[in-house]
Scaffold this motif. Structure first.
Motif, PDB file in Angstrom:
ATOM      1  N   LEU A 138       0.850  -1.187   0.000  1.00  0.00           N
ATOM      2  CA  LEU A 138       0.000   0.000   0.000  1.00  0.00           C
ATOM      3  C   LEU A 138       0.885   1.236   0.000  1.00  0.00           C
ATOM      4  CD1 LEU A 138      -2.550  -1.131   2.747  1.00  0.00           C
ATOM      5  CD2 LEU A 138      -2.771  -1.363   0.265  1.00  0.00           C
ATOM      6  N   ALA A 139       0.619   2.153  -0.918  1.00  0.00           N
ATOM      7  CA  ALA A 139       1.410   3.373  -1.017  1.00  0.00           C
ATOM      8  C   ALA A 139       0.488   4.564  -1.194  1.00  0.00           C
ATOM      9  CB  ALA A 139       2.397   3.283  -2.185  1.00  0.00           C
ATOM     10  N   GLY A 140       0.932   5.707  -0.702  1.00  0.00           N
ATOM     11  CA  GLY A 140       0.139   6.918  -0.854  1.00  0.00           C
ATOM     12  C   GLY A 140       0.519   7.958   0.171  1.00  0.00           C
ATOM     13  N   PRO A 141      -0.010   9.154   0.047  1.00  0.00           N
ATOM     14  CA  PRO A 141       0.282  10.225   1.001  1.00  0.00           C
ATOM     15  C   PRO A 141      -0.208   9.884   2.405  1.00  0.00           C
ATOM     16  CG  PRO A 141      -0.729  11.095  -0.999  1.00  0.00           C
ATOM     17  CD  PRO A 141      -0.874   9.605  -1.049  1.00  0.00           C
ATOM     18  N   THR A 142       0.193  10.681   3.348  1.00  0.00           N
ATOM     19  CA  THR A 142      -0.271  10.551   4.728  1.00  0.00           C
ATOM     20  C   THR A 142      -1.780  10.766   4.798  1.00  0.00           C
ATOM     21  OG1 THR A 142       1.851  11.339   5.539  1.00  0.00           O
ATOM     22  CG2 THR A 142      -0.005  11.493   7.042  1.00  0.00           C
ATOM     23  N   ASP A 143      -2.409  10.028   5.701  1.00  0.00           N
ATOM     24  CA  ASP A 143      -3.845  10.183   5.977  1.00  0.00           C
ATOM     25  C   ASP A 143      -4.717   9.869   4.767  1.00  0.00           C
ATOM     26  OD1 ASP A 143      -3.408  10.919   8.631  1.00  0.00           O
ATOM     27  OD2 ASP A 143      -3.190  13.034   8.115  1.00  0.00           O
ATOM     28  N   THR A 144      -4.358   8.839   4.026  1.00  0.00           N
ATOM     29  CA  THR A 144      -5.219   8.366   2.935  1.00  0.00           C
ATOM     30  C   THR A 144      -5.873   7.031   3.290  1.00  0.00           C
ATOM     31  OG1 THR A 144      -3.238   7.433   1.868  1.00  0.00           O
ATOM     32  CG2 THR A 144      -4.025   9.568   1.076  1.00  0.00           C
ATOM     33  N   GLY A 145      -5.597   6.509   4.483  1.00  0.00           N
ATOM     34  CA  GLY A 145      -6.263   5.288   4.926  1.00  0.00           C
ATOM     35  C   GLY A 145      -5.476   4.012   4.714  1.00  0.00           C
ATOM     36  N   LYS A 146      -4.170   4.104   4.512  1.00  0.00           N
ATOM     37  CA  LYS A 146      -3.362   2.906   4.251  1.00  0.00           C
ATOM     38  C   LYS A 146      -3.415   1.920   5.422  1.00  0.00           C
ATOM     39  CE  LYS A 146       0.494   5.116   3.476  1.00  0.00           C
ATOM     40  NZ  LYS A 146      -0.005   6.490   3.620  1.00  0.00           N
ATOM     41  N   SER A 147      -3.199   2.415   6.639  1.00  0.00           N
ATOM     42  CA  SER A 147      -3.184   1.530   7.803  1.00  0.00           C
ATOM     43  C   SER A 147      -4.560   0.925   8.077  1.00  0.00           C
ATOM     44  CB  SER A 147      -2.694   2.290   9.044  1.00  0.00           C
ATOM     45  OG  SER A 147      -1.359   2.737   8.865  1.00  0.00           O
ATOM     46  N   THR A 148      -5.593   1.733   7.907  1.00  0.00           N
ATOM     47  CA  THR A 148      -6.956   1.225   8.093  1.00  0.00           C
ATOM     48  C   THR A 148      -7.265   0.124   7.092  1.00  0.00           C
ATOM     49  OG1 THR A 148      -7.707   3.375   8.912  1.00  0.00           O
ATOM     50  CG2 THR A 148      -9.392   1.862   8.111  1.00  0.00           C
ATOM     51  N   LEU A 149      -6.889   0.344   5.843  1.00  0.00           N
ATOM     52  CA  LEU A 149      -7.124  -0.652   4.805  1.00  0.00           C
ATOM     53  C   LEU A 149      -6.306  -1.915   5.071  1.00  0.00           C
ATOM     54  CD1 LEU A 149      -8.408  -1.480   2.159  1.00  0.00           C
ATOM     55  CD2 LEU A 149      -6.563  -0.282   0.942  1.00  0.00           C
ATOM     56  N   ALA A 150      -5.076  -1.754   5.530  1.00  0.00           N
ATOM     57  CA  ALA A 150      -4.233  -2.925   5.825  1.00  0.00           C
ATOM     58  C   ALA A 150      -4.904  -3.823   6.854  1.00  0.00           C
ATOM     59  CB  ALA A 150      -2.865  -2.468   6.315  1.00  0.00           C
ATOM     60  N   LEU A 151      -5.448  -3.229   7.899  1.00  0.00           N
ATOM     61  CA  LEU A 151      -6.110  -4.022   8.939  1.00  0.00           C
ATOM     62  C   LEU A 151      -7.367  -4.704   8.403  1.00  0.00           C
ATOM     63  CD1 LEU A 151      -5.697  -1.708  12.058  1.00  0.00           C
ATOM     64  CD2 LEU A 151      -4.455  -3.818  11.521  1.00  0.00           C
ATOM     65  N   ARG A 152      -8.100  -4.035   7.552  1.00  0.00           N
ATOM     66  CA  ARG A 152      -9.291  -4.647   6.957  1.00  0.00           C
ATOM     67  C   ARG A 152      -8.915  -5.855   6.104  1.00  0.00           C
ATOM     68  NH1 ARG A 152     -12.649   0.698   4.816  1.00  0.00           N
ATOM     69  NH2 ARG A 152     -13.060   1.625   6.882  1.00  0.00           N
ATOM     70  N   LEU A 153      -7.834  -5.729   5.362  1.00  0.00           N
ATOM     71  CA  LEU A 153      -7.386  -6.838   4.520  1.00  0.00           C
ATOM     72  C   LEU A 153      -6.913  -8.016   5.368  1.00  0.00           C
ATOM     73  CD1 LEU A 153      -5.457  -4.789   1.818  1.00  0.00           C
ATOM     74  CD2 LEU A 153      -7.646  -5.959   1.533  1.00  0.00           C
ATOM     75  N   LEU A 154      -6.231  -7.722   6.473  1.00  0.00           N
ATOM     76  CA  LEU A 154      -5.781  -8.784   7.357  1.00  0.00           C
ATOM     77  C   LEU A 154      -6.969  -9.531   7.954  1.00  0.00           C
ATOM     78  CD1 LEU A 154      -2.864  -7.006   9.248  1.00  0.00           C
ATOM     79  CD2 LEU A 154      -2.652  -8.780   7.517  1.00  0.00           C
ATOM     80  N   GLU A 155      -8.000  -8.804   8.321  1.00  0.00           N
ATOM     81  CA  GLU A 155      -9.187  -9.434   8.888  1.00  0.00           C
ATOM     82  C   GLU A 155      -9.839 -10.394   7.892  1.00  0.00           C
ATOM     83  OE1 GLU A 155     -11.580  -6.149  10.022  1.00  0.00           O
ATOM     84  OE2 GLU A 155     -10.364  -5.653  11.794  1.00  0.00           O
ATOM     85  N   LYS A 156      -9.817 -10.040   6.630  1.00  0.00           N
ATOM     86  CA  LYS A 156     -10.373 -10.924   5.616  1.00  0.00           C
ATOM     87  C   LYS A 156      -9.503 -12.153   5.409  1.00  0.00           C
ATOM     88  CE  LYS A 156     -12.925  -7.469   2.941  1.00  0.00           C
ATOM     89  NZ  LYS A 156     -13.126  -6.845   1.604  1.00  0.00           N
ATOM     90  N   ALA A 157      -8.181 -11.981   5.536  1.00  0.00           N
ATOM     91  CA  ALA A 157      -7.265 -13.105   5.334  1.00  0.00           C
ATOM     92  C   ALA A 157      -7.273 -14.068   6.507  1.00  0.00           C
ATOM     93  CB  ALA A 157      -5.848 -12.581   5.097  1.00  0.00           C
ATOM     94  N   LYS A 158      -7.646 -13.610   7.674  1.00  0.00           N
ATOM     95  CA  LYS A 158      -7.677 -14.402   8.911  1.00  0.00           C
ATOM     96  C   LYS A 158      -6.283 -14.734   9.432  1.00  0.00           C
ATOM     97  CE  LYS A 158     -12.256 -16.370   8.150  1.00  0.00           C
ATOM     98  NZ  LYS A 158     -13.067 -17.602   8.059  1.00  0.00           N
ATOM     99  N   GLU A 159      -5.374 -15.151   8.562  1.00  0.00           N
ATOM    100  CA  GLU A 159      -3.980 -15.367   8.978  1.00  0.00           C
ATOM    101  C   GLU A 159      -3.067 -14.842   7.873  1.00  0.00           C
ATOM    102  OE1 GLU A 159      -0.866 -18.753  10.656  1.00  0.00           O
ATOM    103  OE2 GLU A 159      -2.905 -19.331  10.074  1.00  0.00           O
ATOM    104  N   ALA A 160      -2.188 -13.927   8.244  1.00  0.00           N
ATOM    105  CA  ALA A 160      -1.311 -13.298   7.257  1.00  0.00           C
ATOM    106  C   ALA A 160      -0.187 -12.581   7.999  1.00  0.00           C
ATOM    107  CB  ALA A 160      -2.093 -12.324   6.389  1.00  0.00           C
ATOM    108  N   TYR A 161       0.610 -11.826   7.242  1.00  0.00           N
ATOM    109  CA  TYR A 161       1.715 -11.056   7.813  1.00  0.00           C
ATOM    110  C   TYR A 161       1.533  -9.585   7.458  1.00  0.00           C
ATOM    111  CZ  TYR A 161       4.026 -15.441   8.824  1.00  0.00           C
ATOM    112  OH  TYR A 161       4.315 -16.690   9.316  1.00  0.00           O
ATOM    113  N   LEU A 162       1.890  -8.732   8.403  1.00  0.00           N
ATOM    114  CA  LEU A 162       1.855  -7.289   8.191  1.00  0.00           C
ATOM    115  C   LEU A 162       3.269  -6.747   8.303  1.00  0.00           C
ATOM    116  CD1 LEU A 162       0.477  -4.496   7.931  1.00  0.00           C
ATOM    117  CD2 LEU A 162       0.220  -4.512  10.428  1.00  0.00           C
TER     118      LEU A 162
END
Length: 240
Positions: A4-28
């Motif tokens: 995930l790439a982009g400027p500050t405060d575009t939601g990268k960290s929020t999106l990362a956590l959402r994707l991890l929740e869908k994967a159930k087991e993964a690496y961040l």
């Protein structure tokens, strides 16, 4: 790996956590030294059933990769190599808007896909390539832009949490500049590294004499090296 790439405060960290929740087991792979889990460091996490477990940290020693681009790329690559082959992974990057650095980081990590949030210039630099899938998306809705004061507060809270179980501990200073001829600044944080060069945690130098120092630190493991960082925080009373 999805990067995930982009400027500050575009939601990268929020999106990362959402994707991890869908994967159930993964690496961040947390590559944000300013607003990540531990200021001044990169962290590799294992995610499983809603729990993030830190596996290794790499010391950058600054809040941005600016001026430390080579070290930042090396640190990201060292952590990425620890991810088991074929495992789903998400890399959450910082908001440093230097296309050259970001392209170099992408080349080193070799992600299967890059999702660019609100950064047209980077997307255009990637979109023509056939060996890499790149997508452009708008910033996540509802993401609020943080003020500099809020960012400083977030960093201090993370550091306070890190030092919550800190205790005084003597450690050698033999490899560092000669003290007390050049005494360290009292607000400076020091990275305590293991024998593989990964970050165990931070320490604050309380006193020193010759090649010995007394550090306030939560680290209890064997320390192979003590490294001064660029992190200067006005913390008059850390826990411990």
């Amino acid at each position: 790996m999805l990067l995930l790439a982009g400027p500050t405060d575009t939601g990268k960290s929020t999106l990362a956590l959402r994707l991890l929740e869908k994967a159930k087991e993964a690496y961040l792979l947390d590559l944000d030294p300013g607003q990540g889990s531990l200021p001044g460091a990169f962290t590799l996490f294992h995610y499983r059933e809603g729990t993030l477990t830190p596996l290794r940290r790499y010391l950058l020693g600054a809040l941005s990769p600016r001026g430390m681009e080579a070290q930042a790329v090396v640190g990201a690559l060292r952590l990425a190599r620890l991810i088991p082959k074929g495992s789903p992974a998400v890399a959450d990057t910082d908001g440093y808007l230097d296309p050259g650095f970001r392209l170099l980081q992408i080349e080193a990590l070799v992600p299967a896909e890059v999702l660019v949030l609100g950064w047209e210039e980077l997307y255009q630099a990637l979109s023509w390539r056939r060996d890499l899938r790149a997508r452009l998306a708008p910033p996540l809705q509802g993401v609020r832009r943080k003020t500099p004061a809020e960012r400083r507060k977030n960093r201090l809270e993370r550091l306070f949490a890190h030092f919550q179980e800190a205790r005084p501990r003597p450690l050698p200073l033999g490899h560092m500049p000669a003290y007390p001829m050049e005494p360290p600044e009292p607000q400076r944080l020091y990275g305590l590294l293991d024998g593989e060069g990964f970050l165990l945690g931070y320490g604050r130098l309380l006193a020193w004499a010759g090649d010995k120092g007394l550090f306030l630190t939560p680290v209890g493991e064997e320390v192979a090296r003590v490294v001064p960082t660029r992190l200067l925080f006005p913390i008059p009373a850390l826990p411990g």
